[in-house]
Write a protein that holds these residues in place. Sequence first.
Motif, PDB file in Angstrom:
ATOM      1  N   LYS A  64      -8.749   0.907   0.165  1.00  0.00           N
ATOM      2  CA  LYS A  64      -8.385  -0.492  -0.073  1.00  0.00           C
ATOM      3  C   LYS A  64      -9.617  -1.382  -0.246  1.00  0.00           C
ATOM      4  CE  LYS A  64      -7.878  -4.757   1.078  1.00  0.00           C
ATOM      5  NZ  LYS A  64      -8.449  -4.927  -0.243  1.00  0.00           N
ATOM      6  N   ALA A  95      -3.933  -1.679   5.475  1.00  0.00           N
ATOM      7  CA  ALA A  95      -3.963  -0.414   4.751  1.00  0.00           C
ATOM      8  C   ALA A  95      -4.024   0.754   5.729  1.00  0.00           C
ATOM      9  CB  ALA A  95      -5.144  -0.375   3.790  1.00  0.00           C
ATOM     10  N   CYS A 140       0.829  -1.209   0.000  1.00  0.00           N
ATOM     11  CA  CYS A 140       0.000   0.000   0.000  1.00  0.00           C
ATOM     12  C   CYS A 140       0.863   1.260   0.000  1.00  0.00           C
ATOM     13  CB  CYS A 140      -0.940  -0.006   1.200  1.00  0.00           C
ATOM     14  SG  CYS A 140      -2.261  -1.236   1.108  1.00  0.00           S
ATOM     15  N   LEU A 165      -3.921  -0.103  -3.395  1.00  0.00           N
ATOM     16  CA  LEU A 165      -4.670   1.139  -3.296  1.00  0.00           C
ATOM     17  C   LEU A 165      -4.944   1.682  -4.688  1.00  0.00           C
ATOM     18  CD1 LEU A 165      -2.839   3.187  -0.488  1.00  0.00           C
ATOM     19  CD2 LEU A 165      -4.884   1.770  -0.265  1.00  0.00           C
TER      20      LEU A 165
END
Length: 316
Positions: free
Chosen positions: A289, A260, A48, A297
């Motif tokens: 997410k 995330a 992420c 992402l």
Amino acid sequence: MTKPVVTVTLNPAIDQTITVEALKPGSVHRAKAVRHNAGGKGVNVASCLADWGTPVIATGLLGSGNSAPFEAMFQAKGIADAFLRLPGETRVNIKIADLAANDTTDINLPGLSADAGALGRVRETVLGLLEPGTPVLLAGSLPDGLPADAYAGLTADFTAAGARVVLDSSGAPLTAALASTGALPHCIKPNRHELEDWAGRALPTDADLLEAARGLQRRGVAVVVVSLGADGALFVSGERALHGRLPPVTALSTVGAGDAMVAGLIAAFQMNGGLEDVARLSVAFAAAKLGCFGPNLPDPATVRSLAAQVALTSPD
């Protein structure tokens, strides 16, 4: 230039997500889809952060027998691979996504065993990467063979070297780290259940959660974030506390939303953001997410748009 974030995953996994129309125990199912993702908490966070544009170095322990999914992801996302390889295979986590119930059943298979020598090699790898202020994430469960206080020792060593340690674990490793007489993590992100485990009591209200978070602050944790699923999260730092939440988001997959959120925390720390920035970005990362399969992402503009919509209230 922004310092790279260092993520440490001692017990990574390959997440195999199987989607079924409706899960019925004891029945034969025909899968609608199967996906494989290199996973484990620290790997998910690294993924992420890379999508956000933050430089990341990922380290920890990987089995040499099935490391290809990790190597492919690191190469595709520009994540520096500092993992140590051990003989054997990284564990596989099977996630059964039930479309009818809109939930996920997890079956986590056993993985690698590690020893003090392997842990020591990871410690030396990270110490060689640190500069003052470097964020270091210690994330996930511990592999068989390592003591429950492994994170406590790493936290003390990395903090002494100038790192800002973020710990995202649970159970005995989290308890041992929070009971340590050495340095405590700069930041932790328990969910309600994990915080209740630590506090030894139910925490049904925001006031209960805040009291427990303040207790962790008194122990020496600078930033305490309590993730609350669809209800957002509670953020406590210094004298301040904020509750951040977004309107309900249609979720393609809830797998990795907590990871995330940790990525968002670290991204905000990297920007030297205040508590509002930390709250907005971490809630936005988790919500963004939900619209993606795997630890991914959407583009940064979409995440920034969500961050601007996060509702912040004071639970005090």
